[in-house]
Scaffold this motif. Structure first.
Motif, PDB file in Angstrom:
ATOM      1  N   CYS A 137       0.279  -0.841  -0.316  1.00  0.00           N
ATOM      2  CA  CYS A 137       0.069   0.011  -0.314  1.00  0.00           C
ATOM      3  C   CYS A 137       0.818   1.210   0.005  1.00  0.00           C
ATOM      4  O   CYS A 137       0.346   2.651   0.292  1.00  0.00           O
ATOM      5  N   LEU A 161      -1.193   1.169  -7.406  1.00  0.00           N
ATOM      6  CA  LEU A 161      -1.564  -0.226  -7.279  1.00  0.00           C
ATOM      7  C   LEU A 161      -2.113  -0.032  -9.245  1.00  0.00           C
ATOM      8  O   LEU A 161      -3.104   0.694  -8.988  1.00  0.00           O
ATOM      9  N   LEU A 189      -4.919  -1.949 -11.292  1.00  0.00           N
ATOM     10  CA  LEU A 189      -5.731  -2.485 -10.485  1.00  0.00           C
ATOM     11  C   LEU A 189      -6.358  -2.869 -11.754  1.00  0.00           C
ATOM     12  O   LEU A 189      -6.893  -1.662 -12.362  1.00  0.00           O
ATOM     13  N   ARG A 243      -9.055  -8.812  -8.408  1.00  0.00           N
ATOM     14  CA  ARG A 243     -10.005  -7.459  -7.311  1.00  0.00           C
ATOM     15  C   ARG A 243     -10.862  -7.839  -6.121  1.00  0.00           C
ATOM     16  O   ARG A 243     -10.209  -6.954  -4.725  1.00  0.00           O
ATOM     17  N   ASP A 298      -9.206  -6.541  -2.392  1.00  0.00           N
ATOM     18  CA  ASP A 298     -10.143  -5.538  -1.533  1.00  0.00           C
ATOM     19  C   ASP A 298     -10.416  -6.020  -1.366  1.00  0.00           C
ATOM     20  O   ASP A 298     -10.330  -5.677   0.467  1.00  0.00           O
ATOM     21  N   THR A 346      -4.457   4.299  -6.748  1.00  0.00           N
ATOM     22  CA  THR A 346      -4.455   3.014  -8.034  1.00  0.00           C
ATOM     23  C   THR A 346      -4.533   4.432  -9.178  1.00  0.00           C
ATOM     24  O   THR A 346      -5.030   5.030  -9.368  1.00  0.00           O
ATOM     25  N   GLU A 374      -7.015   2.572 -12.599  1.00  0.00           N
ATOM     26  CA  GLU A 374      -8.066   1.639 -12.797  1.00  0.00           C
ATOM     27  C   GLU A 374      -7.604   0.900 -14.473  1.00  0.00           C
ATOM     28  O   GLU A 374      -7.919   2.146 -15.319  1.00  0.00           O
TER      29      GLU A 374
END
Length: 241
Positions: free
Chosen positions: A110, A114, A116, A124, A128, A141, A143
């Motif tokens: 963390c 990241l 994702l 995922r 999560d 993040t 995505e």
């Protein structure tokens, strides 16, 4: 084009299936089903492989396919076989400070941005859930729509890609350890209708697929409960090895 009834009649007459339709989500289709189909001989049924979407009920479209390969737990009214326990990997470039490590804990993960895949994908969902349980959040993040792009961005140094796909772009995979020191993973299943006319052949094919997965990814945790969040032991196998 043969009707469903004609296919059943042909199967009963010949004692074997001439065709087999297989449905799987995109990553499973590319990384597992397609390489498995490449091992078929002339004595096997002709395979017809299609991509299916991940949905809350993975077998809702099972009437359209002979065999479904899914990371979701199949419905109770289907025959099923557990194929493999697949890790959720953190991918970094070979030049990354973690490139000599085999695993990374959630708290350290963390500290990085990241990359994702969408929330509908099983890897995922597992990540999560683990982050929520540990009350952690990543520094940032990104995505993306699919795993290959996530790995491309990781290779470009834009963050750590978290997904279950096989490795690309010479990335280094690390197991992700939860607060108990267990690796994040999920189970892959084969499923088919119990009333299917070729049920015995589909069971045999599912067993072959399980053996193929074990050679590719390592043995299924046969002694562990069939829990998609079941932690993995310390001897994880790298993807594609």
């Amino acid at each position: 084009m043969h009707s469903h009834a004609e296919l059943i009649a042909e199967t009963l007459a010949s004692g074997s299936m001439r065709n087999v339709s297989i449905g799987a989500p995109q990553t499973t289709l590319i990384d597992i089903v397609a390489p498995f189909v490449a091992t078929f001989s002339q004595h096997d049924p002709t395979p017809h492989v299609s991509e299916i979407s991940l949905s809350p009920e993975p077998t809702q479209n099972s009437s359209d396919y002979d065999l479904i390969v899914t990371p979701q737990r199949p419905a109770d009214d289907h025959e099923t076989l557990s194929l493999a326990a697949l890790p959720v990997w953190a991918y970094v470039p070979q030049t990354h400070a973690w490139a000599q490590r085999e695993a990374i804990d959630l708290a350290s993960l963390c500290e990085h941005a990241l990359i994702l895949v969408p929330a509908a994908q099983k890897s995922r969902q597992i990540l999560d859930a683990a982050l929520s349980l540990a009350d952690l959040a990543p520094r940032g993040t990104i995505e993306v729509s699919q795993g290959r792009l996530a790995q491309a961005l990781a290779a470009a140094g834009r963050g750590v890609a978290v997904l279950s796909d096989d490795a690309h772009f010479a990335l280094h995979p690390l197991r992700i350890l939860d607060e108990r020191g267990y690796a994040l993973q999920f189970h892959l299943h084969a499923a088919w209708r119990r009333d299917h006319h070729g049920s015995a052949e589909l069971f045999s094919m599912a067993q072959r697929l399980r053996d193929f997965c074990q050679l590719r990814y390592g043995p299924t945790l046969a002694s562990a409960p069939d829990d998609d969040a079941q932690p993995e032991g310390p001897t994880a196998h790298r993807p594609g090895h």
